[in-house]
Design a protein around this motif. Structure first.
Motif, short mmCIF file in Angstrom:
data_model
loop_
_atom_site.label_atom_id
_atom_site.label_comp_id
_atom_site.label_asym_id
_atom_site.label_seq_id
_atom_site.Cartn_x
_atom_site.Cartn_y
_atom_site.Cartn_z
N ASP A 1 3.49 5.04 -10.70
CA ASP A 1 3.10 4.08 -11.73
C ASP A 1 4.09 4.13 -12.88
OD1 ASP A 1 0.86 3.27 -10.31
OD2 ASP A 1 -0.33 4.91 -11.11
N ARG B 1 7.22 6.64 -1.99
CA ARG B 1 6.87 5.28 -1.56
C ARG B 1 6.78 5.20 -0.04
NH1 ARG B 1 6.84 1.49 -5.54
NH2 ARG B 1 7.84 2.08 -7.52
N ASP C 1 11.47 8.92 -5.67
CA ASP C 1 10.78 7.63 -5.65
C ASP C 1 10.74 7.08 -4.22
OD1 ASP C 1 9.97 5.17 -7.59
OD2 ASP C 1 11.07 4.44 -5.85
N ARG D 1 2.32 5.49 -4.62
CA ARG D 1 3.01 4.51 -5.44
C ARG D 1 3.17 5.03 -6.87
NH1 ARG D 1 3.69 -0.45 -3.69
NH2 ARG D 1 3.64 -1.29 -5.82
#
Length: 337
Positions: free
Chosen positions: A337, A330, A326, A335
């Motif tokens: 979802d 990022r 993650d 990004r």
């Protein structure tokens, strides 16, 4: 014992990396990163070898300006296995660090659904990356007269080994054609063992879920004794409706020489890992995998590995992201979802 023996096999990529580390005085700092794949004849194993090479600590080479490339001290190991179901079990048992798994099998295992109904959840597994699409191959012996899946009734058909994603999909697809497993003479072997039997007339057909071109399918078709069966959209509507990770598509005309495009069902192959891996390690593995060097290794190594693209890394995700993954995505503008 068979599964454990298969999981215990390490290959040249890991061995060579280890001795490079030994020669440079880094062996004492090395750690193995085991990646469960599939059978040697499928797509998971060669792609897993390339991923292992991409993340391993190696001397500087093409596309690497640093003194060393890969994750410092890490030795990637691609291990043979029975496939997706076996790989999820190995991750849950902490027998490997990562694995290649079909998207739907990973989801079912994590949520305790479908074939995992009533069983403990495989909750120690997390998502790292989407890889490439796999297709359902149904190969029939030309002399058998089989031209549709419905004609498999009463025939001798290889459905792959227990623990494989292919066996699950074969069972679901048979149901869509109003066939039970008991309606066939089922044989539970990998596709590479099915091919000589099919050529010799001792087997009528075999199933294989894999990225194209799959070597057993290549071998069967090259013999002149086999054909690829189309998977019709209408009967397949049931599996498509009940499985959000399954899509209709086609095995393209260029996949197998002289064979036109064949309608099929597709499912994503994903790289997943143990939830307890340190965040920094996961971030380092993904950094190496998605580096220019890592992508060059994939592009040059296998047709399906060449389809692994950073911009599609989070498509079709069927598990929670590992926290290290993650953070990695990022920081690079993707990004989740």
């Amino acid at each position: 014992m068979r599964n454990r023996r298969r999981f215990g096999i390490a290959f040249a990529a890991a061995v060579s990396a280890f001795f490079v580390a030994l020669a440079t005085g880094q062996a004492q700092e090395s750690r193995f990163f085991r990646i469960a794949t599939g059978g040697q004849s499928g797509t998971y194993f060669p792609v897993g070898l390339l991923i292992a090479q991409a993340i391993s600590d190696m001397p500087a080479g093409p596309n690497c300006a640093e003194p060393r490339c890969g994750v410092p001290g890490l030795v990637g190991v691609a291990q043979i296995s029975n496939g997706s179901v076996a790989n999820m079990a190995a991750l849950q048992a902490r027998e490997v660090e990562a694995a290649l798994v079909q998207a739907d099998v990973a989801h079912w295992a994590f949520e305790a659904k479908e074939i995992y109904q009533g069983k403990p959840r495989h909750d120690r597994v997390r998502f790292l990356a989407n890889l490439y699409p796999e297709a359902m191959h149904v190969v029939a012996r030309r002399q058998s007269g089989i031209d549709t899946l419905a004609a498999l009734k009463g025939r001798k058909v290889a459905l792959d080994e227990p623990g494989s994603g292919t066996l699950i999909h074969a069972r679901n697809l048979l149901t869509a054609y109003s066939l039970r497993e008991a309606d066939l003479q089922g044989v539970y072997v990998k596709a590479d063992l099915a091919v000589p039997q099919l050529i010799e007339g001792r087997l009528d057909a075999f199933f294989m879920v894999a990225g194209w071109p799959a070597k057993p399918v290549l071998d069967a078709l090259a013999s002149g004794h086999a054909r690829l069966l189309p998977i019709d959209v209408d009967p397949a509507a049931g599996p498509l409706k009940s499985n959000p990770f399954l899509t209709k598509g086609e095995i393209p005309a260029h996949a197998y020489a002289g064979i036109p495009a064949v309608p099929s069902l597709m499912v994503g192959a994903q790289l997943v890992a143990r939830a307890d891996l340190p965040d920094d390690l996961v971030e380092a593995v993904l950094t190496a995998l998605w580096s220019e060097r890592g992508q060059s290794i994939l592009r040059r190594g296998h047709p399906r590995a060449a389809d692994i693209r950073f911009e599609a890394a989070l498509e079709g995700r069927s598990l929670p992201l590992h926290p290290g993954a993650d953070r990695f995505y990022r920081d690079r503008g993707l990004r989740p979802d």
